[in-house]
Design a protein around this motif. Structure first.
Motif, PDB file in Angstrom:
ATOM      1  N   VAL A 182       0.853  -1.191   0.000  1.00  0.00           N
ATOM      2  CA  VAL A 182       0.000   0.000   0.000  1.00  0.00           C
ATOM      3  C   VAL A 182       0.883   1.233   0.000  1.00  0.00           C
ATOM      4  O   VAL A 182       2.093   1.158   0.270  1.00  0.00           O
ATOM      5  N   ASN A 183       0.287   2.362  -0.312  1.00  0.00           N
ATOM      6  CA  ASN A 183       0.980   3.639  -0.259  1.00  0.00           C
ATOM      7  C   ASN A 183       0.129   4.631   0.529  1.00  0.00           C
ATOM      8  O   ASN A 183      -1.096   4.668   0.367  1.00  0.00           O
ATOM      9  N   PHE A 184       0.815   5.399   1.380  1.00  0.00           N
ATOM     10  CA  PHE A 184       0.117   6.369   2.220  1.00  0.00           C
ATOM     11  C   PHE A 184       0.225   7.764   1.611  1.00  0.00           C
ATOM     12  O   PHE A 184       1.272   8.150   1.075  1.00  0.00           O
ATOM     13  N   LYS A 185      -0.855   8.496   1.741  1.00  0.00           N
ATOM     14  CA  LYS A 185      -0.876   9.888   1.337  1.00  0.00           C
ATOM     15  C   LYS A 185      -1.206  10.719   2.574  1.00  0.00           C
ATOM     16  O   LYS A 185      -2.326  10.664   3.093  1.00  0.00           O
ATOM     17  N   TYR A 186      -0.210  11.474   3.057  1.00  0.00           N
ATOM     18  CA  TYR A 186      -0.387  12.234   4.293  1.00  0.00           C
ATOM     19  C   TYR A 186       0.766  13.215   4.447  1.00  0.00           C
ATOM     20  O   TYR A 186       1.727  13.194   3.674  1.00  0.00           O
ATOM     21  N   ASN A 187       0.687  14.050   5.471  1.00  0.00           N
ATOM     22  CA  ASN A 187       1.758  14.998   5.767  1.00  0.00           C
ATOM     23  C   ASN A 187       2.556  14.482   6.962  1.00  0.00           C
ATOM     24  O   ASN A 187       2.076  14.552   8.101  1.00  0.00           O
ATOM     25  N   PRO A 188       3.766  13.956   6.752  1.00  0.00           N
ATOM     26  CA  PRO A 188       4.549  13.377   7.853  1.00  0.00           C
ATOM     27  C   PRO A 188       4.813  14.356   8.993  1.00  0.00           C
ATOM     28  O   PRO A 188       4.955  13.931  10.156  1.00  0.00           O
ATOM     29  N   ILE A 189       4.894  15.626   8.704  1.00  0.00           N
ATOM     30  CA  ILE A 189       5.212  16.623   9.737  1.00  0.00           C
ATOM     31  C   ILE A 189       4.152  16.624  10.837  1.00  0.00           C
ATOM     32  O   ILE A 189       4.449  16.878  12.004  1.00  0.00           O
TER      33      ILE A 189
ATOM     34  N   ASP B 129      -6.584   4.120  17.033  1.00  0.00           N
ATOM     35  CA  ASP B 129      -6.821   4.104  18.480  1.00  0.00           C
ATOM     36  C   ASP B 129      -5.572   4.512  19.264  1.00  0.00           C
ATOM     37  O   ASP B 129      -5.657   5.261  20.240  1.00  0.00           O
ATOM     38  N   VAL B 130      -4.406   4.005  18.827  1.00  0.00           N
ATOM     39  CA  VAL B 130      -3.160   4.244  19.570  1.00  0.00           C
ATOM     40  C   VAL B 130      -2.635   5.662  19.333  1.00  0.00           C
ATOM     41  O   VAL B 130      -2.297   6.386  20.272  1.00  0.00           O
ATOM     42  N   VAL B 131      -2.552   6.057  18.092  1.00  0.00           N
ATOM     43  CA  VAL B 131      -2.007   7.371  17.744  1.00  0.00           C
ATOM     44  C   VAL B 131      -3.070   8.443  17.906  1.00  0.00           C
ATOM     45  O   VAL B 131      -2.860   9.476  18.542  1.00  0.00           O
ATOM     46  N   GLY B 132      -4.216   8.192  17.307  1.00  0.00           N
ATOM     47  CA  GLY B 132      -5.324   9.134  17.402  1.00  0.00           C
ATOM     48  C   GLY B 132      -5.089  10.412  16.613  1.00  0.00           C
ATOM     49  O   GLY B 132      -4.011  10.655  16.053  1.00  0.00           O
ATOM     50  N   GLY B 133      -6.139  11.217  16.534  1.00  0.00           N
ATOM     51  CA  GLY B 133      -5.990  12.523  15.906  1.00  0.00           C
ATOM     52  C   GLY B 133      -6.036  12.514  14.399  1.00  0.00           C
ATOM     53  O   GLY B 133      -5.637  13.500  13.762  1.00  0.00           O
ATOM     54  N   PHE B 134      -6.503  11.428  13.777  1.00  0.00           N
ATOM     55  CA  PHE B 134      -6.605  11.418  12.320  1.00  0.00           C
ATOM     56  C   PHE B 134      -7.737  10.501  11.877  1.00  0.00           C
ATOM     57  O   PHE B 134      -8.152   9.575  12.583  1.00  0.00           O
ATOM     58  N   SER B 135      -8.232  10.776  10.700  1.00  0.00           N
ATOM     59  CA  SER B 135      -9.180   9.888  10.030  1.00  0.00           C
ATOM     60  C   SER B 135      -8.476   9.329   8.797  1.00  0.00           C
ATOM     61  O   SER B 135      -7.450   9.860   8.363  1.00  0.00           O
ATOM     62  N   TYR B 136      -9.019   8.264   8.226  1.00  0.00           N
ATOM     63  CA  TYR B 136      -8.358   7.660   7.066  1.00  0.00           C
ATOM     64  C   TYR B 136      -9.387   7.095   6.104  1.00  0.00           C
ATOM     65  O   TYR B 136     -10.533   6.794   6.454  1.00  0.00           O
ATOM     66  N   SER B 137      -8.941   6.940   4.875  1.00  0.00           N
ATOM     67  CA  SER B 137      -9.754   6.277   3.846  1.00  0.00           C
ATOM     68  C   SER B 137      -8.822   5.402   3.013  1.00  0.00           C
ATOM     69  O   SER B 137      -7.641   5.733   2.821  1.00  0.00           O
ATOM     70  N   ILE B 138      -9.346   4.281   2.534  1.00  0.00           N
ATOM     71  CA  ILE B 138      -8.558   3.346   1.729  1.00  0.00           C
ATOM     72  C   ILE B 138      -9.228   3.197   0.369  1.00  0.00           C
ATOM     73  O   ILE B 138     -10.405   2.843   0.279  1.00  0.00           O
ATOM     74  N   LYS B 139      -8.464   3.475  -0.682  1.00  0.00           N
ATOM     75  CA  LYS B 139      -8.987   3.350  -2.035  1.00  0.00           C
ATOM     76  C   LYS B 139      -7.873   2.932  -2.981  1.00  0.00           C
ATOM     77  O   LYS B 139      -6.857   3.611  -3.108  1.00  0.00           O
ATOM     78  N   ASN B 140      -8.076   1.774  -3.634  1.00  0.00           N
ATOM     79  CA  ASN B 140      -7.094   1.270  -4.617  1.00  0.00           C
ATOM     80  C   ASN B 140      -5.687   1.208  -4.040  1.00  0.00           C
ATOM     81  O   ASN B 140      -4.721   1.669  -4.642  1.00  0.00           O
ATOM     82  N   ASP B 141      -5.556   0.642  -2.853  1.00  0.00           N
ATOM     83  CA  ASP B 141      -4.259   0.459  -2.179  1.00  0.00           C
ATOM     84  C   ASP B 141      -3.579   1.774  -1.810  1.00  0.00           C
ATOM     85  O   ASP B 141      -2.376   1.799  -1.561  1.00  0.00           O
ATOM     86  N   VAL B 142      -4.330   2.852  -1.806  1.00  0.00           N
ATOM     87  CA  VAL B 142      -3.811   4.144  -1.349  1.00  0.00           C
ATOM     88  C   VAL B 142      -4.575   4.521  -0.076  1.00  0.00           C
ATOM     89  O   VAL B 142      -5.809   4.564  -0.073  1.00  0.00           O
ATOM     90  N   ILE B 143      -3.823   4.770   0.996  1.00  0.00           N
ATOM     91  CA  ILE B 143      -4.424   5.128   2.284  1.00  0.00           C
ATOM     92  C   ILE B 143      -4.174   6.604   2.531  1.00  0.00           C
ATOM     93  O   ILE B 143      -3.027   7.052   2.594  1.00  0.00           O
ATOM     94  N   THR B 144      -5.232   7.349   2.653  1.00  0.00           N
ATOM     95  CA  THR B 144      -5.141   8.787   2.861  1.00  0.00           C
ATOM     96  C   THR B 144      -5.437   9.111   4.320  1.00  0.00           C
ATOM     97  O   THR B 144      -6.480   8.711   4.841  1.00  0.00           O
ATOM     98  N   LEU B 145      -4.511   9.786   4.962  1.00  0.00           N
ATOM     99  CA  LEU B 145      -4.702  10.211   6.344  1.00  0.00           C
ATOM    100  C   LEU B 145      -5.045  11.696   6.370  1.00  0.00           C
ATOM    101  O   LEU B 145      -4.430  12.485   5.650  1.00  0.00           O
ATOM    102  N   LYS B 146      -6.002  12.038   7.199  1.00  0.00           N
ATOM    103  CA  LYS B 146      -6.386  13.428   7.351  1.00  0.00           C
ATOM    104  C   LYS B 146      -6.290  13.805   8.819  1.00  0.00           C
ATOM    105  O   LYS B 146      -6.960  13.203   9.662  1.00  0.00           O
ATOM    106  N   LYS B 147      -5.451  14.782   9.116  1.00  0.00           N
ATOM    107  CA  LYS B 147      -5.251  15.227  10.494  1.00  0.00           C
ATOM    108  C   LYS B 147      -6.519  15.888  11.018  1.00  0.00           C
ATOM    109  O   LYS B 147      -7.134  16.711  10.330  1.00  0.00           O
ATOM    110  N   GLN B 148      -6.910  15.492  12.223  1.00  0.00           N
ATOM    111  CA  GLN B 148      -8.067  16.083  12.861  1.00  0.00           C
ATOM    112  C   GLN B 148      -7.631  17.100  13.895  1.00  0.00           C
ATOM    113  O   GLN B 148      -6.716  16.839  14.691  1.00  0.00           O
ATOM    114  N   SER B 149      -8.261  18.231  13.885  1.00  0.00           N
ATOM    115  CA  SER B 149      -7.921  19.275  14.850  1.00  0.00           C
ATOM    116  C   SER B 149      -8.430  18.895  16.230  1.00  0.00           C
ATOM    117  O   SER B 149      -9.488  18.273  16.367  1.00  0.00           O
TER     118      SER B 149
END
Length: 322
Positions: free
Chosen positions: A268-275, A301-321
């Motif tokens: 899989v490949n992740f799409k997110y902002n590592p910072i 659950d462990v890290v928290g603070g983000f939501s995610y979606s999985i589509k075509n082996d791409v996982i997108t993380l979205k930081k939650q305020s």
């Protein structure tokens, strides 16, 4: 094989298109030593019949060939050699193949790679066994030298080296060189990781890093921080060899560090902002029976603070305020 038949084969090769397998076989034959004189004669005749003069680009290309072959000749001497005249004219066809098979004939270089989610077990010419982790590459000679067994590694692999006191077994990576006579050890050296490591399971290894030598004892590991340019010799962690048992064991790692391993193991490949996730360390363990959905739920659950979606082996993380 007579010259007329060789001439027909070579001319047919340069004047017609062939499938990749056929072209590969012809290229092997062209640069082999079989019928060398006849092939040189035919190639030289082809060169003489082509109205083409060498230019600066050709000379630059030939200089590359010259350096690869470790030859020290002047431009005039180089151009007097019929082979290089032909190579200059036919460079687009045989340049890569000639260099590859030059090395193959003289050194017998073998390259083994693994893709995302793939692991391989290979046996080296001396009967040593290597288990390769995902996204790795190993290069070695088809036949080891009489005084040394040399392997180049990119990625991660576990080595079980056959004992041979007359020949050291040497693994070269981007950061370190590991030398042994016969033992079991793991090297992790993915170029995208901040930490490179060598972990010893049994026997003894000598690691050369930044012009310093380290002797490892069983159950010790040497960690090298590429960013900070420092190294630590310590007791091996539980996570160092767990990959061979199908376990992803993360110990005090940031989310971006864990994501790199997950990408390699689960295709899989992740799409997110590592910072957004680089400050905190976490410890968590997964097995190869866990699905990527299971892993993402645990990380959420462990890290928290983000939501995610999985589509075509791409996982997108979205930081939650917060």
């Amino acid at each position: 094989m007579n010259t007329n038949y060789i001439s027909e084969l070579i001319n047919r090769y340069f004047n017609q298109r062939h499938i990749a397998e056929t072209e590969s076989e012809i290229q092997k034959w062209l640069v082999s030593k079989r019928n060398e004189e006849q092939k040189d004669e035919v190639l030289f005749d082809i060169w003489k019949n082509i109205k083409s003069n060498p230019n600066a680009k050709v000379y630059r290309s030939l200089n590359v060939v010259q350096q690869k072959l470790n030859m020290k000749r002047s431009r005039r001497m180089l151009w007097q050699n019929p082979f290089f005249k032909v190579a200059a004219v036919l460079l687009p066809f045989i340049f890569v193949a000639s260099l590859y098979f030059f090395y193959d004939q003289n050194y017998g270089t073998i390259e083994i790679t693994t893709a995302q989610g793939e692991q391989k077990e290979i046996t080296l010419p001396d009967s040593s066994v290597v288990w390769m982790n995902a996204c790795s590459k190993i290069t070695y000679s088809r036949k080891f030298r009489a005084d040394k067994r040399e392997v180049t590694l990119l990625g991660e692999a576990f080595f079980s080296v056959k004992k041979d006191r007359s020949r050291r077994f040497v693994v070269t990576t981007q950061d370190m060189t590991v030398a042994v006579f016969g033992t079991q050890f793991n090297i992790k050296c993915y170029p995208e990781d901040q930490i490179a490591s060598t972990t010893l399971k049994s026997g003894k290894v000598e690691v050369t890093l930044d012009s310093k030598d380290y002797i490892l004892k069983p159950d010790q590991e040497l960690l090298y921080n590429r960013q900070e340019k420092n190294s630590v010799l310590q007791d091996a962690s539980e996570s160092s060899l767990s990959w061979r048992e199908g376990i992803l064991n993360f110990s005090n790692m940031t989310l971006p560090e864990m994501i790199k391993s997950i990408e390699r193991q689960y295709r899989v490949n992740f799409k997110y902002n590592p910072i957004d996730y680089s400050n905190d360390n976490y410890s968590v363990k997964f097995t190869n029976k866990d699905s990527i959905e299971d892993i993402m739920q645990v990380l959420q659950d462990v890290v928290g603070g983000f939501s995610y979606s999985i589509k075509n082996d791409v996982i997108t993380l979205k930081k939650q305020s917060k």
